[in-house]
Design a protein around this motif. Structure first.
Motif, short mmCIF file in Angstrom:
data_model
loop_
_atom_site.label_atom_id
_atom_site.label_comp_id
_atom_site.label_asym_id
_atom_site.label_seq_id
_atom_site.Cartn_x
_atom_site.Cartn_y
_atom_site.Cartn_z
N VAL A 1 61.35 71.32 102.97
CA VAL A 1 61.23 70.58 104.24
C VAL A 1 61.39 69.10 103.89
N ARG A 2 62.34 68.43 104.59
CA ARG A 2 62.63 67.03 104.26
C ARG A 2 62.63 66.22 105.56
N LEU A 3 61.78 65.20 105.58
CA LEU A 3 61.63 64.32 106.75
C LEU A 3 62.03 62.90 106.38
N ARG A 4 62.85 62.28 107.22
CA ARG A 4 63.20 60.87 107.06
C ARG A 4 62.91 60.16 108.37
N VAL A 5 62.15 59.08 108.29
CA VAL A 5 61.85 58.27 109.48
C VAL A 5 61.99 56.81 109.11
N PRO A 6 62.31 55.95 110.09
CA PRO A 6 62.40 54.52 109.80
C PRO A 6 61.05 53.97 109.34
N ALA A 7 61.08 53.12 108.33
CA ALA A 7 59.83 52.57 107.78
C ALA A 7 59.34 51.44 108.64
N THR B 1 65.06 62.11 111.10
CA THR B 1 65.59 63.48 111.02
C THR B 1 64.61 64.35 110.23
N LEU B 2 64.63 65.62 110.54
CA LEU B 2 63.87 66.60 109.78
C LEU B 2 64.77 67.80 109.51
N VAL B 3 64.88 68.15 108.24
CA VAL B 3 65.71 69.28 107.81
C VAL B 3 64.83 70.25 107.07
#
Length: 396
Positions: free
Chosen positions: A390-396, A378-380
């Motif tokens: 700006v906040r990015l979460r991706v699977p490691a 997700t990117l918010v």
């Protein structure tokens, strides 16, 4: 029992030699050679064959061999009536041997006919053909009933076991073929996905670079067009051209980095962020247990950091910027936060908030959001009381 079980042929893979080991192939060839040698020896040594009878016996052996070869070919092609005709020819050859007193060749041909019928024909045809062969053998056998019954049962079981073995081998070969086809399709899909990732990377880099170059070149064109004294505007024109040249070089370097990253040749993400934040005057924080990231996740982190810092430079110059990279158990999070500067007005009046997520006409943070979703992350992005995050979460 379904009708298809009785009328369906064994798989072509079961009727062919596919899946046979070299040892098994040579064993099969040896058995066929021994059978033919036994038939020839019987034809030559039988006392009933004299003069022209020897030639006729040898011709019958050769005819049975050709009929057997043709039976294997026609069953491989799933041609029922020619296969039944060749079986009838073998039955006739066995009967001729028996009538001429050559009981051993007759028994061999009847037994072989019963076994190969059960192994290679549909059940609806195999059972009657086997019954005819074994029935003829039973009626003409000189042995006692116990020996004859034992031989008949043994031949029937041998044919059934060979049928089960060939069906299992055929199914294994078909599954192996399907698995190879699936692996090939998977490899082609992976290649297409790789091309799509490369195209996306090059699109993002070049679109960003070319748009910036266009702005500087358009400003230079306007200066040249509107200025009466080009010498006076020379410094401004030169600055615009140099800036456009720098953006072109940056785009080329970014394209090379994208290709290197997709090939697994890129530097660690922390090193890249350290150099990027140092160049932009931002503060970098790295928390959590560092580990190797997939090329796609690493590229997403780089592109989002680059795009977010570029937006800060464009729309909030002088702001304090903090970049935080956090490794969690299953994800990696990148946060870019700026505060302490008022954003430039854009369309909505003085101090109007600027939606940084829409900058770049589709290849800015909106493009990064699409990239994150493709990776399952997700990117918010949005304004806060003191600035923008700006906040990015991706699977490691």
């Amino acid at each position: 029992m379904p009708l298809s079980i009785w009328t369906s042929w064994p798989l072509r893979e079961a009727l062919s030699r596919a899946g046979f080991s070299t040892t098994r192939l040579w064993i099969g060839r040896g058995i066929r050679v021994l059978v033919m040698a036994a038939l020839l020896w019987s034809a030559l040594s039988n006392r009933e064959f004299r003069g022209a009878g020897v030639a006729l016996g040898l011709a019958t052996v050769a005819l049975c061999g050709l009929a057997l070869w043709g039976f294997f070919r026609t069953t491989l092609q799933h041609r029922l009536w020619p296969a039944l005709g060749l079986l009838a020819l073998l039955e006739a050859g066995a009967l001729w041997f028996h009538l001429e007193g050559a009981r051993a060749p007759a028994a061999v041909v009847w037994g072989a006919t019963a076994v190969i019928s059960m192994e290679r024909l549909p059940l609806a045809a195999a059972l009657p053909a086997m019954a005819v062969s074994l029935g003829a053998y039973t009626l003409r056998s000189p042995d006692d009933w116990l020996s004859t019954a034992t031989t008949v049962i043994g031949l029937g079981l041998a044919g059934y076991v060979l049928r089960l073995d060939s069906e299992a081998r055929g199914n294994a070969q078909r599954l192996l073929t399907q698995e190879r086809a699936a692996r090939k399709a998977e490899a082609e899909t992976a290649a297409l996905a790789e091309r799509s990732r490369i195209a996306r990377e090059i699109h993002d880099v070049l679109a960003h670079s070319l748009s910036a170059q266009l702005v500087h070149l358009e400003a230079a064109r306007l200066l040249i067009q509107r200025s009466d004294d080009l010498e006076a505007e020379r410094q401004q024109i030169l600055e615009r051209v140099v800036a456009a040249r720098g953006m072109a070089r940056e785009g080329l370097d970014g394209t090379r980095q994208a290709l290197s990253a997709l090939r697994g040749e890129m530097a660690p993400t922390e090193d890249y962020l350290h150099n990027l934040t140092a160049a932009e005057g931002a503060r970098l924080e790295v928390t959590g247990e560092r580990r190797q990231l997939s090329p796609e996740a690493a590229l997403a982190l780089r592109r989002v950091a680059q795009e977010a810092l570029t937006n800060v430079r464009k729309h909030a110059p002088g702001a304090r910027v903090t970049v935080r990279l956090d490794y969690t158990e299953s994800e990696v999070e990148l946060e870019v936060r700026n505060s302490g500067a008022r954003r430039k007005p854009r369309g909505g009046g003085p101090g109007a908030p600027d939606d940084l997520g829409s900058t770049g006409s589709g290849y800015g943070l909106l493009g990064m959001r699409e990239r994150a979703e493709l990776l399952g992350g997700t990117l918010v992005s949005g304004p806060e009381e003191e600035g923008f995050v700006v906040r990015l979460r991706v699977p490691a």
